[in-house]
Motif scaffolding. Sequence first.
Motif, mmCIF file in Angstrom:
data_model
loop_
_atom_site.group_PDB
_atom_site.id
_atom_site.type_symbol
_atom_site.label_atom_id
_atom_site.label_comp_id
_atom_site.label_asym_id
_atom_site.label_seq_id
_atom_site.Cartn_x
_atom_site.Cartn_y
_atom_site.Cartn_z
ATOM 1 N N ASN A 1 -0.600 -15.979 3.010
ATOM 2 C CA ASN A 1 -1.109 -14.797 2.339
ATOM 3 C C ASN A 1 -1.300 -13.628 3.049
ATOM 4 N N MET A 2 -1.838 -13.665 4.210
ATOM 5 C CA MET A 2 -2.094 -12.641 5.203
ATOM 6 C C MET A 2 -0.719 -11.903 5.599
ATOM 7 N N ILE A 3 0.458 -12.808 5.991
ATOM 8 C CA ILE A 3 1.761 -12.339 6.208
ATOM 9 C C ILE A 3 2.464 -11.645 4.915
ATOM 10 N N ASN A 4 2.218 -12.283 3.673
ATOM 11 C CA ASN A 4 2.632 -11.512 2.480
ATOM 12 C C ASN A 4 2.032 -10.352 2.309
ATOM 13 N N TYR A 5 0.793 -10.050 2.737
ATOM 14 C CA TYR A 5 -0.162 -9.044 2.271
ATOM 15 C C TYR A 5 0.429 -7.799 3.322
ATOM 16 N N GLY A 6 0.816 -8.065 4.588
ATOM 17 C CA GLY A 6 1.434 -7.318 5.489
ATOM 18 C C GLY A 6 2.914 -6.936 5.293
ATOM 19 N N ILE A 7 3.456 -7.815 4.692
ATOM 20 C CA ILE A 7 5.165 -7.423 4.338
ATOM 21 C C ILE A 7 5.203 -6.591 3.066
ATOM 22 N N GLY A 8 3.827 -6.587 2.227
ATOM 23 C CA GLY A 8 3.945 -6.054 0.851
ATOM 24 C C GLY A 8 3.886 -4.715 1.165
ATOM 25 N N ASN A 9 3.789 -4.149 2.288
ATOM 26 C CA ASN A 9 3.788 -2.475 2.711
ATOM 27 C C ASN A 9 5.185 -2.130 2.930
ATOM 28 N N LEU A 10 6.127 -3.183 3.192
ATOM 29 C CA LEU A 10 7.487 -2.660 3.687
ATOM 30 C C LEU A 10 8.559 -2.259 2.428
ATOM 31 N N PRO A 11 9.643 -1.455 2.774
ATOM 32 C CA PRO A 11 10.214 -1.127 1.551
ATOM 33 C C PRO A 11 10.832 -2.184 0.856
ATOM 34 N N SER A 12 11.800 -1.981 -0.165
ATOM 35 C CA SER A 12 12.419 -2.674 -1.069
ATOM 36 C C SER A 12 12.709 -4.227 -0.537
ATOM 37 N N TRP A 13 13.030 -4.370 0.583
ATOM 38 C CA TRP A 13 13.540 -5.656 1.085
ATOM 39 C C TRP A 13 12.526 -6.453 1.658
ATOM 40 N N GLY A 14 11.276 -6.243 1.453
ATOM 41 C CA GLY A 14 10.100 -7.021 1.988
ATOM 42 C C GLY A 14 9.955 -8.379 1.536
ATOM 43 N N TRP A 15 10.234 -8.322 0.131
ATOM 44 C CA TRP A 15 10.160 -9.761 -0.634
ATOM 45 C C TRP A 15 11.354 -10.644 -0.070
ATOM 46 N N ARG A 16 12.382 -10.244 0.423
ATOM 47 C CA ARG A 16 13.525 -11.098 0.997
ATOM 48 C C ARG A 16 12.930 -11.485 2.178
ATOM 49 N N LEU A 17 12.246 -10.836 3.010
ATOM 50 C CA LEU A 17 11.691 -11.463 4.495
ATOM 51 C C LEU A 17 10.589 -12.586 4.144
ATOM 52 N N SER A 18 9.657 -11.947 2.995
ATOM 53 C CA SER A 18 8.835 -13.071 2.690
ATOM 54 C C SER A 18 9.460 -14.406 2.220
ATOM 55 N N LEU A 19 10.449 -14.475 1.342
ATOM 56 C CA LEU A 19 11.107 -15.654 0.967
ATOM 57 C C LEU A 19 11.982 -16.173 2.033
ATOM 58 N N GLY A 20 12.352 -15.579 3.058
ATOM 59 C CA GLY A 20 13.140 -16.074 4.232
ATOM 60 C C GLY A 20 12.041 -16.824 5.000
ATOM 61 N N LEU A 21 10.835 -16.328 5.202
ATOM 62 C CA LEU A 21 9.846 -16.741 6.306
ATOM 63 C C LEU A 21 9.232 -18.250 5.731
ATOM 64 N N ALA A 22 9.363 -18.111 4.096
ATOM 65 C CA ALA A 22 8.825 -19.427 3.452
ATOM 66 C C ALA A 22 9.639 -20.748 3.618
ATOM 67 N N ALA A 23 10.907 -20.390 4.089
ATOM 68 C CA ALA A 23 11.941 -21.375 4.509
ATOM 69 C C ALA A 23 11.677 -22.109 5.575
ATOM 70 N N LEU A 24 10.946 -21.309 6.651
ATOM 71 C CA LEU A 24 10.582 -22.012 7.844
ATOM 72 C C LEU A 24 9.820 -23.382 7.764
ATOM 73 N N PRO A 25 8.644 -23.413 7.040
ATOM 74 C CA PRO A 25 7.800 -24.566 6.921
ATOM 75 C C PRO A 25 8.573 -25.688 6.027
ATOM 76 N N ALA A 26 9.586 -25.491 5.150
ATOM 77 C CA ALA A 26 10.214 -26.155 4.370
ATOM 78 C C ALA A 26 11.183 -26.839 5.392
ATOM 79 N N ILE A 27 11.915 -26.293 6.084
ATOM 80 C CA ILE A 27 12.790 -26.750 7.242
ATOM 81 C C ILE A 27 12.210 -27.754 8.154
ATOM 82 N N ILE A 28 10.931 -27.300 8.722
ATOM 83 C CA ILE A 28 10.231 -28.138 9.743
ATOM 84 C C ILE A 28 9.761 -29.489 9.069
ATOM 85 N N MET A 29 9.153 -29.576 7.629
ATOM 86 C CA MET A 29 8.914 -30.462 7.009
ATOM 87 C C MET A 29 9.998 -31.586 6.844
ATOM 88 N N THR A 30 11.175 -30.835 6.215
ATOM 89 C CA THR A 30 12.489 -31.625 6.000
ATOM 90 C C THR A 30 12.815 -32.633 7.292
#
Length: 172
Positions: free
Chosen positions: A88-117
């Motif tokens: 949530n803190m990362i997403n809050y910080g990324i929320g102030n980025l330009p229109s591509w911020g949501w892509r970064l948020s989704l990309g960062l969400a892949a990291l825990p998924a990869i580690i868990m897999t």
Amino acid sequence: MICLKSRGLTSTGLSLLEMTAKKGFFLYLMLSYEAACFEWGFSLFSGQEKLAIVAVPLYLSEMVPTHLRGSQNLMFHLATAMGIFTANMINYGIGNLPSWGWRLSLGLAALPAIIMTVGGLLLPETPNSLIERGSRVKGRQVLERIRGTKEVDAEFENIVDASELANSIKHP
């Protein structure tokens, strides 16, 4: 666990040991949880989180020595809460980025998924599951490896007794 009750899993009367011995149970559990949560309007995107919320405490309860089970499950839930807070803190910080911020948020969400897999693929099967499926020798070897000692006779006999008791019940 409300999601499990909506799927009728708890109403079957199966014991925890008997259910975990069934091949593909963890996948069924995740899909059941996924379907129930989808009915309630939750997103299907975070399947690794749903698997972790349901399967990890069950796996920990079977792998950790009895005197450490409560503390290990508590630490898992604490780590989950800290992960949610951090995301949530990362997403809050990324929320102030330009229109591509949501892509970064989704990309960062892949990291825990990869580690868990990757981590999930490296985990050994539980001794309970191996013994329940008839692999007593391999179950004992895994138990000796996770306990770090060859002196697991009492715990091994308890697992075998519980497995035999679960197998003696044909129609719960």
